[in-house]
Design an enzyme around this catalytic site. Structure first.
Site, short mmCIF file in Angstrom:
data_model
loop_
_atom_site.label_atom_id
_atom_site.label_comp_id
_atom_site.label_asym_id
_atom_site.label_seq_id
_atom_site.Cartn_x
_atom_site.Cartn_y
_atom_site.Cartn_z
N SER A 57 0.83 -1.21 0.00
CA SER A 57 0.00 0.00 0.00
C SER A 57 0.87 1.26 0.00
CB SER A 57 -0.90 0.00 1.24
OG SER A 57 -1.64 1.19 1.31
N LYS A 76 -3.58 2.47 -2.17
CA LYS A 76 -3.19 3.54 -1.24
C LYS A 76 -4.31 3.73 -0.22
CE LYS A 76 -1.44 8.24 -1.31
NZ LYS A 76 -0.48 7.88 -0.24
N GLY A 80 1.95 11.30 4.10
CA GLY A 80 0.88 11.87 4.93
C GLY A 80 -0.52 11.50 4.48
N CYS A 85 0.48 3.89 10.16
CA CYS A 85 1.15 4.92 9.36
C CYS A 85 1.95 5.82 10.28
CB CYS A 85 0.16 5.76 8.57
SG CYS A 85 0.99 7.08 7.65
N ASN A 137 4.98 -2.37 8.65
CA ASN A 137 4.97 -1.04 8.03
C ASN A 137 6.39 -0.47 8.15
OD1 ASN A 137 4.11 1.51 7.02
ND2 ASN A 137 2.10 1.20 7.90
N THR A 138 6.57 0.78 7.75
CA THR A 138 7.93 1.36 7.77
C THR A 138 8.42 1.62 9.19
OG1 THR A 138 6.95 3.54 7.50
CG2 THR A 138 7.74 2.46 5.50
N GLY A 188 9.06 -5.73 3.89
CA GLY A 188 10.12 -4.88 4.41
C GLY A 188 11.40 -5.14 3.64
N GLY A 229 7.33 -3.40 -2.08
CA GLY A 229 7.06 -1.96 -2.16
C GLY A 229 8.17 -1.23 -2.87
N THR A 230 9.16 -0.81 -2.08
CA THR A 230 10.24 0.04 -2.58
C THR A 230 10.98 -0.58 -3.78
OG1 THR A 230 10.47 0.86 -0.33
CG2 THR A 230 12.27 1.35 -1.82
#
Lengths: 274, 324
Positions: B29, B53, B80, B138, B200-201, B251, B273-274
């Protein structure tokens, strides 16, 4: 701006040639027929540095002719250092062509192109397109010093009138190129690519002159294709380029963040709220 | 040895709640837009699912710029939760997800238990959305965003509230920015989660030494990329020992070997993701190479390796004693 999506993809290009135009300024030519064939002026690619250990980087497409394209860039960090190490015969993964590019559909007859430093990399294609259509093209080109005004003769050869400025006065006007633009005969349209302070100055001069300006913005990209919303700029909600977002009366906003990589990188100066 | 022609007999299907994914690869996401952004670069029919998203109750402009900083072996982001709000989203966006060649998972973020319930109920009614991920982690919103995932009691509350309003498969995305992720995972499971997304991050920041200012507009951000992979592998390993529901490991996954670490730690699927930012072909390559990896070992299904490296902890006795 043009909103038609071009047929882009990820291509395995082969490096054809490499030249150092100045200290830490490199031009690499590559063979990627499918990519080059669909490139429009002002578009860019995401280039993956060969080690695979650092993120990809956005680079303007400098030349696109036949099956050969090229990238012109300054060596400023790990990613561009790796790319500068490429030699003819090496492979390079390129995703693109990306972004909207400049909108030349109004068929302007007198255009000022403003380039600052490495911004020169994104303005050869629009200059060529305009010249081919018979327009007068003046290139206002600024850099820190004479050595960094790379490829200026190339633009002259193409048929541009070239006006120069350097910070140290070693070529052209001493000072900012936007000061030269301010004093010049007003063009019908301005196209600009360069550092953000220069683009802000171009927007201001354009407003004073009453001339519309298209600015090609730069920002740190992550995905480069519109997936992460990391590279944004505030834009008026009524812009044709504004992303899908509710207006003020629906709890939204009259200024929204647009993605430089997707809705841009070229925006009308008068629609930005930055 | 399984012959090359037998590669396609290898079973990579993955069950996540009531979802059956053809491939064990989800696109994280916030990293993949709505999927269509990547369609020119990758065959979406060859990926398991796109996690959209996050959407919130009210429209959100998102954070000021800069929103990204590249860092060693990764990047910091602080977007954000820019999104048009659920009402506009239902009117203008959701219908477009219908024709996608892969499974579409919605993502919901919020600032109160009511927010989550409200958005989940509305989104859960839409057939275009196959499942819902609860983004309770988040790190890039002013206050409450991550609080839910940092407190087992709040995690339980928000998951129960979502569970009550939708029958869709619920995936709960956990934060690594906690002392004991296992206790939060257990709470999410007992509150009705069908699966957990881990992680998550990781919170982080970078400072510009010329201007003496934080480099992100939001000051702090979330770190992703290979820099966080060992943190994520451990989190999956710990969570796998605490719950029985499927885990989606994520991750810093860039290669098949990276993905395998997560499967062996206990993940049933992985999320990418990245890595898509460097090469959008990564998810498809991982699926092809997973088949070859299993074939070489005469294994017919991916599920047969899930959790196989999960041998507990070196000082397991003491660890379990601490738990009790």
């Amino acid at each position: 701006m043009s909103t038609t999506a071009s047929p882009c993809g990820t291509f395995d290009a082969t490096i054809l040639d490499r030249r150092e135009l100045a200290a830490n300024v490199v031009l690499i030519g590559f063979d990627a027929p499918a990519l080059v064939a669909v490139t429009r002026p002002g578009q860019y690619v995401m280039a993956v540095p060969p080690s695979g250990e650092v993120a990809s980087t956005a680079l303007g497409i400098y030349e696109a002719q036949g099956t050969r394209g090229s990238l012109l860039f300054f060596v400023v960090g790990k990613r561009t250092t790796e790319l500068a190490g490429l030699r003819p015969g090496d492979g390079l993964s390129l995703t693109g062509p990306l972004g909207n590019g400049f909108d030349l559909s109004s068929n302007p007859r007198d255009v000022a192109i403003v380039a600052g430093g490495v911004g020169i990399a994104s303005v050869l294609l629009p200059a060529q397109a305009l010249l081919a259509a018979g327009a007068r093209v003046r290139l206002f080109y600024g850099a820190r010093n004479r050595e960094l005004l790379v490829e200026r003769e190339r633009f002259e050869r193409e048929g541009c009138e070239v006006i120069l400025a350097t910070d140290d006065g070693s070529a052209g006007h001493r000072g900012y190129i936007t000061q030269a633009l301010e004093r010049a005969e007003p063009p019908e349209l301005i196209l600009a690519c360069g550092p953000t302070p220069m683009l802000r100055a171009v927007a201001s001069v354009a407003e004073t002159l009453g001339v519309r300006a298209q600015l090609s913005l730069e920002e740190t990209f992550a995905c480069g294709v519109g997936g992460c919303w990391g590279c944004v700029v505030p834009l008026i909600g009524t812009s044709a380029q504004a992303p899908n977002f509710p207006p003020l009366e629906r709890g939204g906003s009259d200024v929204v963040y647009a993605r430089i990589c997707k809705e841009g990188p070229v925006f009308w100066a008068h629609e930005l709220r930055w | 040895m399984v012959s090359a022609s037998g590669l396609h007999d290898i079973d990579l299907t993955t069950k996540i709640g009531s979802l059956t994914l053809a491939y064990p690869t989800l696109m994280g996401s916030g990293c993949y837009g709505s999927g269509e952004e990547f369609a020119p670069f990758v065959d979406l029919a060859k990926i398991g699912a796109v996690v959209l998203k996050s959407v919130t109750r009210h429209p959100r402009l998102g954070n000021p710029t800069p929103r990204l900083v590249h860092t060693p072996a990764g990047m910091l982001n602080a977007i954000g939760l820019q999104n048009p709000g659920i009402e506009w989203y239902l009117e203008h966006d959701v219908a477009k997800f219908a024709g996608r060649p892969c499974t579409i998972v919605g993502s919901v973020a919020g600032f109160s238990v009511d927010d989550y319930a409200y958005v989940c109920e509305l989104l859960g009614q839409r057939s275009e959305i196959a499942a819902i991920e609860l983004n309770i982690s988040c790190p890039n919103v002013a206050s409450e965003g991550e609080t839910f995932a940092c407190d087992p009691r709040l995690t339980g509350k928000v998951v129960r509230a979502a569970r009550e309003v939708t029958d869709k498969t619920l995936i709960v995305k956990l934060s690594p920015n906690v002392t004991d992720i296992a206790s939060i995972a257990r709470e999410a499971q007992s509150a009705g989660a069908d699966a957990l997304a881990v992680i998550n991050t990781v919170r982080g920041m970078a400072i510009d030494v010329e201007t003496w200012r934080p480099r992100l507009g939001n000051v702090t951000g979330g770190l992703s990329g290979p820099a966080i992979r060992p943190i994520a592998v451990l989190a999956v390993y710990e969570v796998a020992r605490a719950v029985t529901i499927p885990i989606i490991g994520q991750g810093g996954i860039e290669t098949t070997s990276d993905a395998l670490e997560f499967f062996l730690a206990g993940a049933s699927a992985v999320s990418i993701g990245t890595a898509n930012f460097t090469d959008p072909r990564v998810p498809v390559r991982i699926v092809e190479e997973l088949r070859a990896y299993l074939a070489q070992r005469n294994l017919r299904s991916l599920s047969s390796i899930v959790g196989r490296a999960n041998v507990g902890f070196a000082n397991a006795q003491q660890y379990e004693g601490d738990e009790g």
